[in-house]
Structure formats: structure tokens, C-alpha cells
Design a protein around this motif. Structure first.
Motif, PDB file in Angstrom:
ATOM      1  N   ALA A  27     -67.901  22.071-107.801  1.00  0.00           N
ATOM      2  CA  ALA A  27     -67.747  21.379-109.073  1.00  0.00           C
ATOM      3  C   ALA A  27     -66.324  21.437-109.627  1.00  0.00           C
ATOM      4  CB  ALA A  27     -68.746  21.883-110.114  1.00  0.00           C
ATOM      5  N   GLU A  28     -65.465  22.212-109.059  1.00  0.00           N
ATOM      6  CA  GLU A  28     -64.066  22.277-109.479  1.00  0.00           C
ATOM      7  C   GLU A  28     -63.183  22.300-108.235  1.00  0.00           C
ATOM      8  OE1 GLU A  28     -62.929  22.094-112.526  1.00  0.00           O
ATOM      9  OE2 GLU A  28     -64.903  22.198-113.459  1.00  0.00           O
ATOM     10  N   PRO A  29     -62.019  21.672-108.315  1.00  0.00           N
ATOM     11  CA  PRO A  29     -61.115  21.739-107.158  1.00  0.00           C
ATOM     12  C   PRO A  29     -60.564  23.162-106.978  1.00  0.00           C
ATOM     13  CG  PRO A  29     -60.198  20.334-108.904  1.00  0.00           C
ATOM     14  CD  PRO A  29     -61.513  20.852-109.388  1.00  0.00           C
ATOM     15  N   TRP A  30     -60.517  23.602-105.755  1.00  0.00           N
ATOM     16  CA  TRP A  30     -59.908  24.897-105.431  1.00  0.00           C
ATOM     17  C   TRP A  30     -59.372  24.805-104.015  1.00  0.00           C
ATOM     18  CZ3 TRP A  30     -63.066  28.711-102.487  1.00  0.00           C
ATOM     19  CH2 TRP A  30     -64.308  28.213-102.094  1.00  0.00           C
ATOM     20  N   ASP A  48     -67.904  26.033 -99.953  1.00  0.00           N
ATOM     21  CA  ASP A  48     -67.656  24.979-100.924  1.00  0.00           C
ATOM     22  C   ASP A  48     -68.793  23.963-100.912  1.00  0.00           C
ATOM     23  OD1 ASP A  48     -66.371  23.458-102.825  1.00  0.00           O
ATOM     24  OD2 ASP A  48     -64.693  22.879-101.545  1.00  0.00           O
ATOM     25  N   TYR A  50     -69.312  20.026-101.734  1.00  0.00           N
ATOM     26  CA  TYR A  50     -68.543  18.814-101.929  1.00  0.00           C
ATOM     27  C   TYR A  50     -69.402  17.789-102.646  1.00  0.00           C
ATOM     28  CZ  TYR A  50     -65.815  21.056 -98.311  1.00  0.00           C
ATOM     29  OH  TYR A  50     -65.094  21.958 -97.587  1.00  0.00           O
ATOM     30  N   SER A  53     -68.616  12.641-108.086  1.00  0.00           N
ATOM     31  CA  SER A  53     -69.303  12.361-109.340  1.00  0.00           C
ATOM     32  C   SER A  53     -69.534  10.867-109.540  1.00  0.00           C
ATOM     33  CB  SER A  53     -68.538  12.952-110.527  1.00  0.00           C
ATOM     34  OG  SER A  53     -67.222  12.453-110.552  1.00  0.00           O
TER      35      SER A  53
END
Length: 88
Positions: A27-30, A48, A50, A53
Motif C-alpha cells: 500500500a505504500e512505495p518502498w 511486498d 503489489y 488503485s
């Protein structure tokens, strides 16, 4: 997870002392640097999730950890991140 790591450090707790072995994050870029810091600090495999949305949200695909067995004893020795599963 990095906020939780900061709190462990502030309180003087060893993050490797938890029973965590795998973390599923999304849910968040990392990036690889954040993944390496989380895996190293907690001694876990970070997977992760993927998603897009614009299409259907999280859950389009996910990495998973696959058991690694000791060839002599057959016991599971670790759970390395190994593949990506695509959602149907």
C-alpha cells in the motif's frame, strides 16, 4: 514497520527478539534500501503486495516466502523471498 523499529530502539528492545519471521507490506512505495533495513533489523523476510488503485486496489500480486530445507536433515532452515503470485 520503520516507525515500529524506531519505537523498539527508543525503548531499548531488540527487534530480533520477536517471534516475527515474515512481514507482508504493501500500500505504500518502498525500495530495496527500506526492505534491507527492515529485514536486517527484525531478521525477517519482507514480502511486498503489489496493486493498482486505478484498477482494483492492493492484491494484484504478492511476493511469497518459500521454505528452504536443509538437504541433510530435511528441516526448514529459513524462508527466503522467492516468487510473485498473480491474483486471478
Amino acid at each position: 514497520m520503520l516507525a515500529i523499529l524506531d519505537e523498539f530502539r527508543r525503548l531499548g528492545y531488540d527487534p530480533r527478539s520477536t517471534s516475527l519471521r515474515i512481514g507482508i507490506f504493501g500500500a505504500e512505495p518502498w525500495g530495496d534500501g527500506m526492505r534491507a533495513e527492515i529485514e536486517s533489523a527484525f531478521d525477517i523476510d519482507a514480502c511486498d503486495i503489489y496493486g493498482l488503485s486505478e484498477v482494483m486496489g492492493p492484491g494484484v500480486a504478492q511476493e511469497f516466502a518459500e521454505p528452504r530445507r536443509d538437504p541433510r536433515s530435511g528441516k526448514i532452515t529459513s524462508l527466503p523471498r522467492s516468487s510473485i503470485l498473480a491474483a486471478a
